[in-house]
Design a protein around this motif. Structure first.
Motif, short mmCIF file in Angstrom:
data_model
loop_
_atom_site.label_atom_id
_atom_site.label_comp_id
_atom_site.label_asym_id
_atom_site.label_seq_id
_atom_site.Cartn_x
_atom_site.Cartn_y
_atom_site.Cartn_z
N SER B 97 23.18 39.90 42.39
CA SER B 97 24.29 39.16 41.78
C SER B 97 25.64 39.61 42.32
CB SER B 97 24.25 39.22 40.24
OG SER B 97 23.75 40.45 39.80
N VAL B 100 26.05 37.67 45.38
CA VAL B 100 26.41 36.28 45.08
C VAL B 100 27.91 36.17 44.76
CG1 VAL B 100 26.09 34.41 43.41
CG2 VAL B 100 24.11 35.59 44.33
N VAL B 101 28.40 37.11 43.94
CA VAL B 101 29.83 37.10 43.62
C VAL B 101 30.65 37.26 44.90
CG1 VAL B 101 31.69 38.36 42.43
CG2 VAL B 101 29.49 38.02 41.30
N VAL B 103 29.86 36.64 48.04
CA VAL B 103 29.78 35.50 48.95
C VAL B 103 30.56 34.32 48.38
CG1 VAL B 103 28.19 33.81 49.89
CG2 VAL B 103 27.66 36.22 50.05
N THR B 104 30.49 34.12 47.07
CA THR B 104 31.20 32.99 46.48
C THR B 104 32.71 33.12 46.69
OG1 THR B 104 29.50 32.97 44.79
CG2 THR B 104 31.44 31.61 44.39
N ILE B 105 33.24 34.30 46.34
CA ILE B 105 34.69 34.48 46.53
C ILE B 105 35.02 34.43 48.01
CG2 ILE B 105 36.68 35.98 46.09
CD1 ILE B 105 35.11 37.31 43.86
N THR B 108 34.86 30.88 49.60
CA THR B 108 35.94 30.01 49.12
C THR B 108 37.26 30.38 49.81
OG1 THR B 108 34.80 30.06 47.00
CG2 THR B 108 37.00 29.09 47.05
N TRP B 163 34.43 41.36 48.72
CA TRP B 163 34.53 40.03 49.31
C TRP B 163 35.38 39.91 50.57
CZ3 TRP B 163 39.25 37.66 49.58
CH2 TRP B 163 40.24 38.11 48.71
N THR B 170 34.03 34.26 57.33
CA THR B 170 34.05 32.81 57.08
C THR B 170 35.26 32.17 57.74
OG1 THR B 170 33.09 33.33 54.93
CG2 THR B 170 33.83 31.08 55.28
#
Lengths: 328, 290
Positions: B97, B100-101, B103-105, B108, B163, B170
């Motif tokens: 998790s 996941v946090v 990669v999400t931040i 984006t 992140w 990215t």
């Protein structure tokens, strides 16, 4: 005469350079009628692709901008449109195919998905209907075994096949205008002829007007109805293809035509040197000058050519921007 | 007439091709097998080996193997094997998790910065740099001690300090891909910016991000172990790091109490790294030979 589909009036596109603004397209006017094929010719860096990008509203952000003039499509000025209006036209009423078929398709989607996506976006088709239409379109661009090739990924296809897929995507929504930016430069000679044939046939079938950007004078003479010769961001000459090629009224057009090599009947004969247009296109910074920009490469040039920009002279439907057009 | 073109080559998606490349990397396959076994232990272990891991079951400091306790007991007489099995679930959950946090931040921020450029990029990248220069351990300790040492806070804290790396990758991928011809072609086809970012560019930018995310799982597990060792952990949940942390005072008398969970962490992180390396081989087009 029918109403023009696309009318460009006094278009001026400026590029932001370190030394200031330089016009890459300077006072360009032209008309495209429904169903006709118009060809842009000229060397690299003459503004052919810039004109195409300007029509699509895809000039490089913050670098290129439309500084003046209008691009009228069906009576509406595209230079004034907002993003949403432009998007509903792009790919739907005006579409474009690019020079590099190897890189113009998204590698992570199958070709079928990419064709179907356009149909769903612009025509609101269901998934199944769009997929079925994608197969028909692949068949129409003469990809054998369309039914199984539709689920291929781009890397599984050859360059010619990928360009066919690009054409299928571009023609999916039956656009009024198709802009083909050097569609065959990256392909084998034998494939080039096939792609040109395909474009010509599909254009006739669908009544799509084609803007063909190319170096290939052979393709121009075979495909186009009218041609525009561009030099250094300005229109050097335009008119119906036959009179322009048989009797060019601008030394640059003449040079371009004489550059096309002819196949010799007897190879043992002394081979003549290949003709070239001497010199290169002037630097971007000098594009705005009040002079004939071709003067430095022209053997007919005199002081007048070097000190003031020649106006356009009409010879029937043919126009030439040269001080000595009547002597040619 | 049957033409050569009529015979379709075997249709293989980029993903099945990547799988093929992954399979050729033996170390990565071994890593994947180990990782899958650990996941299996975490999922079915508590059912096969029931009982509350916090129950005192025998005399403290029973060495491994004695009295039928395979891994022995810790300083409170708790069954180490049971702790280890329950801890697997906790540690993996935190690792995944937190990744996941992260990669999400990261996606984006990186996608917006790389796609829009200009002031958006300036603002987002300065923000990224701000988080990058913060001392990560200290910053996450502050968060956990301020907001409480629940599993969710620990996960968020790890995500919040990790992140920037994903955002940078990215952004770099977006800057490269947005200039490619198929993106221009998509624009010329009337695709909206949102779709351009998520459906056209992102799938092509994913490979290095996936590799980074896989490695993130490993480093998040390590990070959690570090925080636990310092006592910043949820005392009601048995993570591997928490086992080490609570037994650290007895490291000289009963070294197995910290060695056993330590080895578990080591093996798991190693397996994840091997898998990450395999993914890199499989997804990096430069290393992919045809």
């Amino acid at each position: 005469m029918t109403e023009p589909l696309l009318k460009i009036e006094n278009l001026r596109i400026e590029l932001a350079l370190r030394s200031g603004q330089a016009p890459v397209i300077d006072d360009l006017s032209l008309e495209l009628r429904p169903g006709e094929t118009l060809s842009f010719v000229g060397e690299s860096g003459c503004g052919k692709s810039m004109t195409a990008l300007a029509i699509m509203g895809l000039l490089p952000e913050k670098v290129g901008s439309i500084a003046g003039g209008r691009i009228l499509f069906d009576g509406r000025d595209m230079a004034q449109m907002n993003d949403a209006q432009l998007r509903s036209i792009r790919g739907n009423e005006i579409s474009m195919i690019f020079q590099e078929p190897m890189t113009s398709l998204n590698p992570v989607y199958t070709v079928g998905e990419q064709i179907a996506e356009v149909l769903r976006r612009h025509k609101g088709m269901s998934k199944q209907a769009a997929w079925a239409r994608a197969i028909e379109l692949l068949d129409a661009v003469r990809i054998p075994n369309a039914k199984s090739r539709v689920s291929d990924y781009p890397h599984q296809m050859s360059g010619g096949q990928r360009q066919r897929v690009m054409i299928a995507i571009a023609l999916a929504c039956a656009p009024k205008i198709l802009i083909a930016d050097e569609p065959t430069t990256a392909l084998d000679v034998t494939v080039q002829a096939q792609i040109f044939d395909l474009l010509r046939d599909l254009g006739r079938e669908t009544g799509t007007a084609i803007i063909l950007i190319t170096h290939d004078m052979g393709a121009v003479s075979e495909m186009a109805d009218r041609m525009v010769v561009m030099y250094a961001g300005r229109k050097a000459e335009d008119g119906p293809v036959a009179p322009v090629i048989s009797h060019p009224r601008h030394p640059y057009t003449k040079g371009l035509i004489s550059c096309v090599p002819h196949l010799l009947a007897k190879l043992t004969e002394q081979r003549p040197d290949l003709t070239e247009v001497p010199g290169i296109v002037p630097a971007l910074a000098s594009f705005g000058a009040d002079a004939c920009l071709f003067a430095s490469r022209c053997d007919m040039a005199d002081d007048k050519c070097r000190s003031s920009r020649p106006p356009e002279v009409a010879f029937g439907e043919q126009h030439s921007a040269c001080w000595k057009a009547d002597q040619l | 007439m049957k033409m050569i073109e009529d015979i379709p080559p075997k249709a293989r998606s980029p993903f099945s091709e990547a799988f093929e490349m992954f399979r050729r990397n033996h170390a990565a396959v071994i890593g994947l097998v180990i990782l899958l076994s650990i996941i299996a232990i975490a999922v079915i272990g508590p059912m096969v080996y029931p009982g509350d891991p916090f129950d005192m079951v025998w005399i403290p400091f029973t060495p491994p193997g004695e009295q039928g306790y395979l891994m022995g007991t810790d300083y409170l007489g708790r069954d180490l094997l049971s702790l280890l099995i329950h801890g697997a679930k906790v540690s993996l959950t935190i690792g995944i998790s937190a990744a996941v946090v992260t990669v999400t931040i990261g996606i984006t921020v990186g996608a917006l910065a790389g796609f829009y450029r200009g002031w958006v990029e300036e603002v987002l990248m300065r923000l990224t740099e701000f988080f990058q220069v913060l001392p990560t351990l200290l910053f996450s300790m502050v968060i956990v001690s301020l907001f409480g040492a629940s599993l969710m806070m620990i996960t968020l804290a790890i995500g919040l300090v990790s992140w920037p790396a994903v955002a940078r990758i990215t952004r770099a991928e977006f800057m490269r891909i947005r200039e490619l011809e198929y993106v221009t072609a998509a624009r010329a086809g009337g695709v909206k910016n949102g779709r351009l970012i998520f459906s056209v560019i992102l799938p092509n930018a994913l490979p290095p991000i996936i590799v980074q995310a896989a490695l993130m799982v490993g480093s998040a597990i390590l990070f959690e172990a570090g925080l636990s060792f310092l006592g910043l952990t949820d005392p009601n949940v048995a993570s591997w790091g928490q086992i080490i942390g609570s037994n650290r005072e007895y490291i000289l008398d009963a070294s197995y109490t910290v060695t056993v969970p330590g080895v578990a962490i080591f093996i798991t992180v190693l397996a994840i790294s091997l898998v990450g390396d395999g993914l890199n081989d499989a997804l990096n087009p430069k290393l992919r030979q045809r």
